[in-house]
Structure formats: C-alpha cells, structure tokens
Scaffold this active site. Structure first.
Site, short mmCIF file in Angstrom:
data_model
loop_
_atom_site.label_atom_id
_atom_site.label_comp_id
_atom_site.label_asym_id
_atom_site.label_seq_id
_atom_site.Cartn_x
_atom_site.Cartn_y
_atom_site.Cartn_z
N GLY A 93 0.82 -1.22 0.00
CA GLY A 93 0.00 0.00 0.00
C GLY A 93 0.85 1.26 0.00
O GLY A 93 0.54 2.24 -0.68
N ASP A 317 -0.42 -0.27 13.15
CA ASP A 317 0.14 -1.52 12.61
C ASP A 317 0.42 -2.54 13.72
O ASP A 317 0.64 -3.71 13.44
CB ASP A 317 1.44 -1.23 11.84
CG ASP A 317 1.17 -0.54 10.51
OD1 ASP A 317 0.00 -0.51 10.08
OD2 ASP A 317 2.13 -0.02 9.91
C1 S3P Z 1 2.41 3.72 6.36
C2 S3P Z 1 1.29 4.31 6.87
C3 S3P Z 1 0.20 3.56 7.51
C4 S3P Z 1 0.65 2.16 7.91
C5 S3P Z 1 1.41 1.48 6.81
C6 S3P Z 1 2.65 2.26 6.43
C7 S3P Z 1 3.43 4.56 5.71
O1 S3P Z 1 -0.89 3.45 6.62
O2 S3P Z 1 -0.46 1.38 8.29
O3 S3P Z 1 1.81 0.17 7.21
O4 S3P Z 1 4.57 4.08 5.48
O5 S3P Z 1 3.13 5.74 5.44
P1 S3P Z 1 -2.04 4.59 6.48
O6 S3P Z 1 -1.42 5.80 5.94
O7 S3P Z 1 -3.03 3.98 5.53
O8 S3P Z 1 -2.57 4.76 7.84
#
Ligand code: S3P
Length: 444
Positions: A93, A317
C-alpha cells in the site's frame, strides 16, 4: 507456506531487527528523485520495499549494493524514464500510494498494479487530493487498483484537510507537491507517522510544520529540488513489536532489542504496554535523523486497559500484536476508533477476531474495534489452545498468531504465511535465535 509452532521457552538474549519499512520506501523514493549520489544504510530487503526499488529501476534509476550500503544514482525530479510495462507493487500500500503522488507529475503515463490484497484496497483517498492538484488518475476497478496515471505538465498546490488519519495520503500529496507551483498545506487533526517530513528535511526540501488549535499544518513551498545525502535506517519498531509481545507474554523472558526506531509517531504501543504493567526499559537513546534506542523487555503480568483512542493512529500496525497481549492480560481491554484496520492488507479486525476465536479467547467485535476479555485474576490463560489458524495472507496477522501460539503445549499451524516476507523476511531466523520454536511447513 505455513508456520508450524511449538511451545517456546522464554525469549532471551540480544537481537537486532531489520530496517524500518516506511523509512526504507521513502529512502528509495527520495534518493531516486535527488540530484547525484545518495547512500542508504540498513535498507529493509523485504518484498514491499524491493517492489518500490524495482519500480525506480524500471524508471531508469541505478542502484549499487555493497553489503549494508545501497548507492543510489538519483535522476533529479525530472529524470525518471517511462517504464516499459505496468509497475507491479505486489502487496504494498505504501508503494502504490506514495508512487502515485510522484507519477502524477511525470511527463509520461503509467499503470500501477498489485496482488489480490492490494487490488482490493481503497485508492480514492489519494485519487481525490491528487486530482485536486491537477493529476489525471483513474482506477480501473471502482476506486481500487489498477491505477492509470496520465502524463502531466505542472500540478497545482492545494490546501488539504486530511479526512482520515493516514500518513500514506499525507505523503502522497507531499511527494506530488515537490512538483507543484506555490505553497501546499496539508492539515492533519491526528498526528500520523512523519517519516516523509523528516526525510524531506534531510534531502534539503523546505518544509515547515506548525502546531494549530486542532492538529498540525505541514507546509511546503514548491517546486523543490532534493539534494543527495546519506540515510541510516533504524530497526523497524513494528517488527520489533512481535518480539516485545513475545517477551512480555512468555514466562521467563528477558530480551534486549537493539537499534529500534523510536520516532514518537510510531511508538504508542510502548505507552499502551506500560499502562498494562509491562516492564520495558528504553536505553541508549539517540536523536540523530530518526531517533533510535535499545529496548530491554521482561516477562510481565499484564492487565487490561481502555486504549486511549488518541494513540490509535500511532500504533495502528501494532494492533494485531496488541490484541494478543490483551488476550493474555487479566481483565478486559477495549479498543475503539480503529476502523482503519479494516482497510489494511486484510480486514485486520475480522482476521484477528478469527484468530482469537480459534484460540478460545472471549471478545466482542464492533465496527471500529473490539473488547477483549482476558482471564480473570485467579486464572491463567490455561483455557486457551493453539490449533489451526488462518492468517488471511496478512504478514502481521501471521506473526502475531505465531507468537500467541508459542504459549501452548499443543502444536499449532498458522496458515498462509508467505507474506511475512513483505515486511520481515528474517522473522523465523530471529525467532529461532531467541528460543522460539517456529518452523516452515509447505502448504498442501
Ligand atoms: C504507512 C502508513 C500507515 C501504515 C502502513 C505504512 C506509511 O498506513 O499502516 O503500514 O509508510 O506511510 P495509512 O497511511 O493507511 O494509515
């Protein structure tokens, strides 16, 4: 692959955890966009971060790896080349959301794809603000990947109130605003991880952060160039969390975890565990670039708490591991305002509900959280059992379950654990090093 888990002894000794995933992604992105040669130390060689690295390789960036050092030959903001094929970001993601910000401003078009899990995750949260900046970005799958990003001339700056607490959305906008004209302001009500802001400063990007009555404003004047630099990545607190959990809940544990990232936007789990009665000493703190420290963790009798909802974005997380700790505590624990868990690599509320059910833990599920009823003061968790646990292909569910199952006499099987390689490829080696008994079994 599955994990076969037998009862573990107390975890003991001294370990070092691999590099932080969030910082590793950003180190590749920033050094690729910088002018000249940057050096990265402690990069996480997990599948997610390697997907980011490969994406930049496919856009013409040259990386040289020597032991723990990666030398990156940055192309400057405008030197990326059009990729020859779709960019596959696997399970990640962070890769797809942050890269979308960068690719929205390029003079070529691109298509971003991912695996089954990534293809079901919401992207409107970035499509909306990036479109307001003038990006031409379309989902082929009602707000989910694949994403088609059109070429662009120049983006506009925006003033944007983050509708959800998300560092990925904030960072996607900040990366896009490297290329925009004027001042971009991102306002956040709840503080989210600030690795992009810290790294931008390290690369010489002018950025200022103002505390406001109801949160923070992050302001950037653009377009901005990045100057090459050196980045030393600390151990990933989110990976350390599984071994902190193991040390707290497995009797006879006494573990030292070295060089753990201690960025204050990431370590709310320590506050929560300490409120539950955890014995955790923080030593050898240093503050340079991203702060870090060593943690000494001992087996502790934990008690349930009502988790302060303000902490949620800063331990999002770690909640799967926290739910296991709550199950192994006396009394009950309540978690709310955590609906974002439903949009991670799996629906982590449903997935952890399933895990807790398999273990025999009593809990109530809500749309935005859970109440977990640990054991009462006179009992131990002797009524819980291991067994066959589905991890839904989610790395954090798999590792939390494997630690939980290390408590039980009965041998357990945690299913579908391949994706542990996305964030923590050396999990089994370190588990073995501290005395846990977790091994790989090929799934049939
Ligand atoms: C992350 C932000 C978080 C986290 C992901 C890593 C990042 O997600 O849960 O594992 O590296 O910016 P969200 O921005 O969707 O909260």
């Amino acid at each position: 692959m599955n994990f076969k888990v037998k009862k573990g002894k107390g975890v003991r000794g001294e370990i070092t955890i691999p590099g932080d995933k969030s910082i590793s992604h950003r180190s590749i992105m920033c050094s690729s966009l910088a002018e000249g040669k940057s050096k990265i130390y402690g990069f996480l060689e997990g599948e997610d971060c390697l997907a980011t690295k490969l994406a930049f390789q496919d856009m013409g960036i040259n990386f040289e790896t020597n032991n723990d050092e990666i030398v990156v030959h940055g192309s400057g903001l405008y030197g990326l080349k059009e990729p020859k094929k779709e960019i596959n970001l696997g399970n990640s993601g962070t890769s797809i959301r942050l890269l979308s910000g960068i690719l929205s401003a390029q003079k070529f078009s691109s298509t971003l794809i991912g695996d089954e899990s990534l293809s079901s995750r919401p992207m409107n949260r970035i499509i909306e603000p990036l479109s307001l900046m003038g990006a031409n970005i379309k989902s082929q799958n009602s707000g989910r990947p694949p994403l088609e990003i059109g070429k662009s001339d120049m983006l506009n700056s925006i003033n944007y109130d983050l509708p959800i607490a998300s560092a990925q959305v904030k960072s996607s906008i900040l990366f896009a605003s490297l290329y925009s004209e004027g001042k971009t302001i991102v306002r956040e009500k709840q503080t989210t991880r600030n690795h992009t802001e810290i790294m931008f400063k390290q690369f010489g990007v002018p950025l200022s952060i103002q505390d406001t009555d109801d949160g923070k404003n992050i302001e950037m004047l653009s377009p901005s160039r990045l100057k090459s630099t050196e980045i030393d990545i600390p151990g990933d607190f989110s990976s350390a969390a599984f071994f902190i959990l193991a040390a707290l809940i497995i009797p006879n544990s006494n573990l030292t975890i070295k060089n753990v990232g201690m960025n204050e936007t990431r370590i709310a789990l320590l506050n929560a565990f300490q409120e539950m009665g955890a014995e955790i000493d923080i030593i050898n703190k240093t503050r340079e670039f991203e702060p870090r420290a060593d943690l000494k963790v001992k087996f502790s009798k934990l008690k349930g708490i009502n988790l302060d909802t303000k902490l949620v974005p800063n331990l999002i997380d770690e909640l799967p591991a926290f739910f296991v700790a709550a199950a192994m505590s006396s009394g009950s624990t309540a978690v709310r305002d955590a609906e974002e868990l439903r949009h991670k690599e799996s629906d982590r509320l449903e997935a952890m509900g399933d895990v807790l059910k398999s273990l025999g833990v009593d809990f109530n599920m809500y749309q935005d959280g859970m109440d977990i009823n640990g054991f009462d003061n006179n009992n131990t968790f002797s009524s819980y059992t291991g067994g066959k646990i589905e991890s839904f292909g989610d790395h954090r569910i798999a590792m939390s379950s494997a630690i939980a199952c290390s408590l039980f006499d009965q041998e357990s099987l945690v299913l579908n654990t391949d994706n542990v390689n996305t964030s923590f490829p050396t999990f089994l080696t370190i588990a073995d090093q501290v005395g846990l008994n977790i091994s790989l079994e090929e799934s049939s």
